[in-house]
Write a protein that holds these residues in place. Structure first.
Motif, PDB file in Angstrom:
ATOM      1  N   MET A  51       0.834  -1.203   0.000  1.00  0.00           N
ATOM      2  CA  MET A  51       0.000   0.000   0.000  1.00  0.00           C
ATOM      3  C   MET A  51       0.873   1.260   0.000  1.00  0.00           C
ATOM      4  O   MET A  51       0.567   2.235  -0.683  1.00  0.00           O
ATOM      5  N   GLN A  52       1.947   1.189   0.744  1.00  0.00           N
ATOM      6  CA  GLN A  52       2.841   2.360   0.797  1.00  0.00           C
ATOM      7  C   GLN A  52       3.473   2.599  -0.578  1.00  0.00           C
ATOM      8  O   GLN A  52       3.515   3.733  -1.071  1.00  0.00           O
ATOM      9  N   ASP A  80       0.903   4.092  -2.846  1.00  0.00           N
ATOM     10  CA  ASP A  80       0.651   5.511  -2.581  1.00  0.00           C
ATOM     11  C   ASP A  80       1.756   6.388  -3.176  1.00  0.00           C
ATOM     12  O   ASP A  80       1.496   7.498  -3.640  1.00  0.00           O
ATOM     13  N   ARG A 136     -11.038   5.934   6.575  1.00  0.00           N
ATOM     14  CA  ARG A 136      -9.726   6.477   6.954  1.00  0.00           C
ATOM     15  C   ARG A 136      -8.748   5.334   7.246  1.00  0.00           C
ATOM     16  O   ARG A 136      -7.601   5.378   6.850  1.00  0.00           O
ATOM     17  N   GLY A 160      -7.287   4.101   4.338  1.00  0.00           N
ATOM     18  CA  GLY A 160      -6.422   5.046   3.619  1.00  0.00           C
ATOM     19  C   GLY A 160      -7.126   6.053   2.737  1.00  0.00           C
ATOM     20  O   GLY A 160      -6.490   6.651   1.862  1.00  0.00           O
ATOM     21  N   GLU A 218      -8.570   9.481   1.372  1.00  0.00           N
ATOM     22  CA  GLU A 218      -8.062  10.856   1.522  1.00  0.00           C
ATOM     23  C   GLU A 218      -9.197  11.849   1.376  1.00  0.00           C
ATOM     24  O   GLU A 218      -9.082  12.837   0.672  1.00  0.00           O
ATOM     25  N   PRO A 226      -8.534   0.244  -0.486  1.00  0.00           N
ATOM     26  CA  PRO A 226      -7.213  -0.327  -0.801  1.00  0.00           C
ATOM     27  C   PRO A 226      -7.116  -0.798  -2.260  1.00  0.00           C
ATOM     28  O   PRO A 226      -6.069  -0.656  -2.890  1.00  0.00           O
ATOM     29  N   ARG A 263      -6.554   2.190  -4.354  1.00  0.00           N
ATOM     30  CA  ARG A 263      -5.191   2.739  -4.204  1.00  0.00           C
ATOM     31  C   ARG A 263      -4.213   1.960  -5.097  1.00  0.00           C
ATOM     32  O   ARG A 263      -3.391   2.548  -5.795  1.00  0.00           O
TER      33      ARG A 263
END
Ligand code: PEP
Ligand code: MG
Length: 881
Positions: free
Chosen positions: A527-528, A531, A552, A555, A557, A861, A864
Motif C-alpha cells: 500500500m505504501q 501511494d 480512513r 487510507g 483521503e 485499498p 489505491r
C-alpha cells in the motif's frame, strides 16, 4: 494480421503471448533456453479468430500450414504420424493469452489407432501401457471432440473392473484393456453412427477445431467475464510430442510451484505421482507424494528439476508453476507459467522479490491484482468446507465477504431476531428499499432475488461492508409466506440456515465455517509503494462517521460522496423525515425540517471530525421521496397514527407520490426546486457543522454537491439557495469559512453542456451509476436480468453498471472534462459511482486526468493499488526501486 498461423516452438519467444498464447509463448521461450521441452508447434490465436470469422471452419491454407509444420516436427523427432513401427504421438492443448485454468479443452495420446497401438505395444514391449493409452485417447477424443459423454465410457470401465475383480485401473491387464478398447469403439459407433476415426491427420484437425470451440463454452465465457478477458482474443493451440509418465516405475508426472501459492513461502511446493499420467494426479485415484520425496525416487531428475525451476523463476522474475513428466528416468518440462496465488501469497511474493533484488517496486505493484485484495479485507469461508458445500443458486456477487446464518424475509423479523440474540441473520428479500436499512444493518448477509450491481441492496451493502448477493433469479422468493425455493425446487423457510459467498455469488444451503481477514505486514508495504506511485487521489463514499472511520483506516483521503438520504435510515430519524415528506404546506415542512436539522448537523460534525482536514463532499437529498414511505397497510396505519393523519389520507398521499419511473422522476435537485427549504436546512447543517469543527482547530472546506443536474439554470437556482443560506450563517458567525458548490454529472445533457455548467459549478463529480443508466437507457435495478440474455448472445461482454463503458459513457466523461476545463481550468474532477472501485474504470479515470475516484470504504485499498497500476502502466516506467 500476419499470414503465418503456425509457429514451431523454436520460432517463438515469451514476448509473443498475444499471438502464441501464454502456454505457447513460454514453451517457445523454454525451448530457446535449451530446457528439456518435448518438441512441437503452436497454432496462433489469430487462427482461432479466423476459425470463427470463417464460420467455424479451418480453411485449407491453415490446414496446409499445420501439415507442413507437422512434417518438420516429425523429421526433427524422427517419428511419423500413423507409422506403427515408429509412431509420432501428440497432445493438443489450449492456451490463451491470459491463463484460464481448466476452462478449455485438452486431448492427449492423439495419433493412436488400431494399427499404431499394436506397434506401440511392440516398440515399448509394454502392451498394457499401449492399450491403456489407446483407451484413454478414445475416451478423451470422443468426449471433447465428438460430444460422446465421458460417463458412458466410465460405465464400461467400471463394469470390466467389476467383472475382473480389479480395484484400481492399474490392476487391469493388457487383455482387459484390449477388451475395453473394443467396447469403447462399439460405444462410439453406436453413438456416432461411424467408426472411430483412424486417420491421425483427421484426428488432429478435429482436435484443433474442438479446442477452438472450447473458447466459446459457457464456463470459458463466464471466466472471461469475471476476469475482463475479451472474446476476440481467441485461444492458441499447442501441439506437442507426448512423453509418458505411465511407462513404469521409473516414470512419473507432477506439478510444482517455485514458492508456496497459499502463503508465498520461498520453498518448492508441489506433488508428483510415479507411473501415472497427469489426469491421474487430478482424479485423486492414488495419493501423490510431496516434492521433497522426489529426491528418494530419482535424485538426478530432482536436482535437475530444482535447477530448472530456479532458472525459470529468475528468468521470468516471478513465482513459476511448472508441469513435468519423467519418462523412463528422463525429465521433461511440459509447461511453465506465473503461478496463480492467493492474495496473501501475492503480497508476500511481490515484496520478497523486491528484497531479493529481482524486481523493482513498480514491477512488484503490477504483480498484485487489485481485485484480489478484497479477499483480505472481508471474512472468507474455510476453503475445505467450501469445497464440500453444495451451491443451491447463483446470483450477482454484489458485495464481497462470507455470511452464514438464519434467513428472515423482512427487515422487521431480522431486527427482532437480532434483538432476541440471534447474531447470524441473513436477510432474504425480492429487492431492498431504504425502509429495509435497519434490517440490512443487523444482517451478516443480504440476498435479493432482483436487482443489479448498482441496485439499492448492492450499493448499500457495499457501503456497509456487508456481504451481499443481488439479482439471484435462480431462487423463487415468497416474502409473504416467508420461504424461498432453490434452483432445484427445495424449500427454505424462516430460520433455516444458508451461507452466502459475496465474492462469487454462490448461495449454499447450509452453514459453513468462516475465517476472519488478517492484514499482513506485506499489505502495508504494498500500500505504501502504491501511494508513492499513484497520481489519483482516493476518496470514499461514506454516509456516517462510522463509515468515515473505516474509510480512513483503509487510507481514504477524503469523502467523495455522502448520500445524505442514507442518514435517515435509523428508526428515530425516519419518523421526522417522513413527517417532512407528508407535510401538506411549507410551514409544516419547516417544522419537520427543524427537527431534522440538529441530527444532520451532528452527523456532518462527525464526518468532518473523522476526516481531519481532508475534503468532504456532501450531496443534497437525492432519492424519490416515496421510497421513504411505507407500502404495507399495517405500516401505513402505524405511521398515520404517529403523524395524526387518517389511514385514507396517508394512503392517498402515498399513491399521489407514486411515480411510473422514479429513477427519472422527482428526485435529485428537482426536490430542491420544489422544496427549497430542504436545501436550506441541509446547507445550514453543513455550514454550522463546519464552523463548529473549525473551532477545534481543523481546517474544514465543505464541498456541497447538487445531484442530477441537467441544465445550468436549474443548477443556478439551487446554488442560489445554498449560497444565500451559507453566506448568511458565515457572516453572522463572524468567522471566515471557505466552501465550494459543485454538481454531479449524471445526466448526458449535463455532460454535453459541461462548459455552461462549469460557469456555476466549482467541481464535477461523475455519478456513473446514473450516467450509465441514462446513457444506456437501462434501469440499474433491472439490468441484472436483462444482461444475462445479452451475454448469452454476445451483445455485451461485461456489465456496464459495474465496469465503466469507456466507449460511450467514457466519451461523455471526456467531453464533460474537456468542456469543464475550458470554462474553469482548475475545476476539481472526480467520480463517485460504483465504478470508482473498479480497477479498469480507475485506469480510465487516471488516463482522463481526473483528480480523484471515490468508492465504498472497503474498496479503498483496491482503488489505491489500481490507481498505482494505472500510473505505472501509463509511464511505461517500471524502473523505480
Ligand atoms: C451515481 O449515480 O453514480 C451516484 C453516485 O449516485 P447514486 O448511486 O446515489 O444515484
Ligand atoms: Mg446518482
Amino acid at each position: 494480421m500476419s499470414n503465418k498461423y503456425v509457429y514451431l516452438f523454436e520460432e517463438g519467444n515469451a514476448s509473443m503471448k498475444n499471438l502464441l498464447g501464454g502456454k505457447g509463448a513460454n514453451l517457445a521461450e523454454m525451448t530457446t533456453l535449451g530446457l528439456p521441452v518435448p518438441r512441437g508447434f503452436t497454432i496462433t490465436t489469430e487462427a482461432c479468430t479466423r476459425y470463427y470469422e470463417d464460420g467455424k471452419a479451418i480453411t485449407n491454407d491453415i490446414v496446409d500450414e499445420i501439415y507442413n509444420t507437422l512434417a518438420i516436427t516429425e523429421k526433427a523427432v524422427g517419428k511419423t504420424f500413423g507409422d506403427p513401427t515408429n509412431p509420432f504421438l501428440i497432445s493438443v492443448r489450449s492456451g490463451a493469452r491470459a491463463s484460464m485454468p481448466g476452462m478449455m479443452d485438452t486431448i492427449l495420446n492423439l495419433g493412436l489407432n488400431d494399427k499404431v497401438v499394436e506397434g506401440l505395444a511392440k516398440l515399448t514391449g509394454n502392451p498394457r501401457f499401449a492399450y491403456d493409452s489407446y483407451r484413454r485417447f478414445i475416451q478423451m477424443f470422443s468426449d471433447v471432440v465428438m460430444d460422446v459423454e465421458k460417463p458412458k465410457f466410465e460405465k464400461i470401465l467400471d463394469e470390466v473392473k467389476h467383472e475382473k475383480g480389479a480395484k484400481f485401473d492399474t490392476d487391469l491387464s493388457a487383455n482387459d484393456l484390449k477388451e475395453i478398447v473394443l467396447k469403447y469403439k462399439a460405444m462410439y459407433l453406436k453413438e456416432k453412427g461411424s467408426e472411430f476415426p483412424q486417420d491421425p491427420k483427421e484426428q488432429l484437425i478435429e482436435a484443433i477445431k474442438a479446442v477452438f470451440r472450447s473458447w466459446d463454452n459457457p464456463r470459458a465465457i463466464f471466466y472471461r467475464r469475471m476476469n475482463d478477458i475479451p472474446y476476440d482474443w481467441g485461444t492458441a493451440v499447442n501441439v506437442q510430442e507426448m512423453v509418458y509418465g505411465n511407462m513404469g516405475d521409473d516414470s512419473g508426472t507432477g506439478v510444482a510451484f517455485t514458492r508456496n501459492p497459499s502463503t508465498g513461502e520461498k520453498k518448492l511446493y508441489g506433488e508428483f505421482l510415479m507411473n501415472a499420467q497427469g489426469e491421474d494426479v487430478v482424479a485423486g485415484i492414488r495419493t501423490p507424494q510431496t516434492m521433497d520425496k522426489m529426491v528418494e525416487v530419482n535424485a538426478a531428475a530432482f536436482k535437475l528439476f530444482n535447477e530448472i525451476a530456479t532458472k525459470l523463476e529468475n528468468h521470468y522474475k516471478d513465482m513459476q508453476d511448472l508441469e513435468f513428466t519423467i519418462e523412463k528416468g528422463k525429465l521433461f518440462i511440459l509447461q511453465t507459467r506465473n503461478g496463480k496465488r492467493t492474495a496473501a501469497a501475492a503480497l508476500k511474493v511481490a515484496v520478497d522479490l523486491v528484497s531479493e533484488g529481482m524486481i523493482t517496486k513498480h514491477e512488484a505493484l503490477l504483480k498484485v491484482d487489485p481485485k484480489q485484495l478484497d479477499a483480505l479485507l472481508h471474512p472468507t469461508f474455510e476453503p475445505k468446507a467450501l469445497k464440500k458445500g453444495k451451491v443451491i443458486a447463483k446470483g450477482l456477487p454484489a458485495s464481497p465477504g462470507a455470511a452464514t446464518g438464519k434467513i428472515y424475509f423482512n427487515a422487521a423479523d431480522a431486527i427482532k431476531a437480532y434483538a432476541d440474540g440471534e447474531l447470524k441473520v441473513i436477510l432474504v428479500r425480492l429487492e431492498t428499499s431504504p425502509e429495509d436499512i435497519e434490517g440490512m444493518n443487523v444482517s451478516q448477509g443480504i440476498l435479493t432475488g432482483r436487482g443489479g450491481m448498482t441496485s439499492h441492496a448492492a450499493v448499500v451493502a457495499r457501503g456497509m461492508g456487508t456481504c451481499c448477493i443481488a439479482g439471484c433469479s435462480e431462487i423463487t422468493i415468497n416474502e409473504h409466506e416467508k420461504y424461498f425455493l432453490d434452483k432445484n425446487g427445495k424449500k427454505y423457510c424462516e430460520c433455516d440456515f444458508i451461507s452466502l459467498d459475496g465474492s462469487t455469488g454462490n448461495v449454499y444451503g447450509l452453514t459453513l465455517p468462516t475465517e476472519e481477514a488478517t492484514l499482513t505486514g506485506e499489505f502495508a508495504t504494498i500500500m505504501q509503494w502504491a501511494d508513492e506511485a499513484r497520481v489519483l487521489k482516493i476518496r470514499a463514499n461514506a454516509d456516517s462517521p462510522k463509515d468515515a472511520a473505516v474509510a480512513r483506516k483503509f487510507g481514504a483521503e477524503g469523502i467523495g460522496l455522502c448520500r445524505t438520504e442514507h442518514m435517515f435510515f435509523e428508526t428515530d430519524r425516519i419518523f421526522a423525515f417522513r413527517q417532512m415528506i407528508v407535510a401538506t404546506d411549507e410551514t409544516k415542512r419547516r417544522e419537520a425540517l427543524a427537527k431534522i436539522l440538529p441530527m444532520q448537523r451532528q452527523d456532518f460534525e462527525g464526518l468532518f471530525h473523522e476526516m481531519k482536514g481532508f475534503p468532504v463532499t456532501i450531496r443534497l437529498l437525492d432519492p424519490p421521496l416515496h421510497e421513504f414511505l411505507p407500502q404495507e397497510d399495517a405500516d401505513i396505519t402505524k405511521l398515520s397514527k404517529e403523524i395524526g393523519m387518517t389511514f385514507d389520507e396517508l394512503k392517498h398521499f402515498i399513491n399521489d407520490l407514486h411515480e411510473i419511473n422514479p429513477m427519472m422522476g422527482h428526485r435529485g435537485c428537482r426536490l430542491a426546486v420544489s422544496y427549497p427549504e430542504i436545501a436550506e436546512m441541509q446547507t445550514t447543517a453543513i455550514i454550522e457543522a463546519a464552523l463548529n469543527v473549525g473551532k477545534e482547530g481543523n481546517t474544514v472546506v465543505p464541498e456541497i454537491m447538487i445531484p442530477l443536474v441537467c441544465d445550468i439554470k436549474e443548477l443556478k437556482f439551487v446554488k442560489n439557495i445554498i449560497v444565500k443560506t451559507a453566506d448568511k450563517i458565515i457572516a453572522e458567525s463572524g468567522v471566515k469559512l471557505e466552501y465550494k458548490v459543485g454538481t454531479m454529472i449524471e445526466i448526458p445533457r449535463a455532460a454535453l453542456t459541461a462548459d455552461d455548467i462549469a460557469t456555476e459549478a466549482e467541481f464535477f463529480s461523475f455519478g456513473t451509476n446514473d450516467l450509465t443508466q441514462m446513457t444506456y437507457g437501462l434501469s440499474r435495478d433491472d439490468a441484472g436480468r436483462i444482461l444475462e440474455d445479452y451475454y448469452k448472445n454476445k451483445i455485451f461482454e461485461a456489465d456496464p453498471t459495474a465496469r465503466l463503458d469507456i466507449v460511450g459513457v467514457g466519451r461523455l466523461i471526456k467531453i464533460a472534462t474537456d468542456l469543464g476545463r475550458k470554462t474553469r481550468p482548475d475545476i476539481k474532477l472526480g467520480i463517485c459511482g460504483e465504478h470508482g472501485g473498479d480497477p479498469s474504470s480507475i485506469e480510465f479515470c487516471h488516463n482522463a486526468g481526473l483528480s480523484y475516484v471515490s468508492c465504498s470504504p472497503f474498496r479503498v485499498p483496491i482503488a489505491r493499488l489500481a490507481a498505482a497500476h494505472a500510473a505505472v502502466k501509463g509511464e511505461g516506467d517500471v524502473g523505480q526501486r
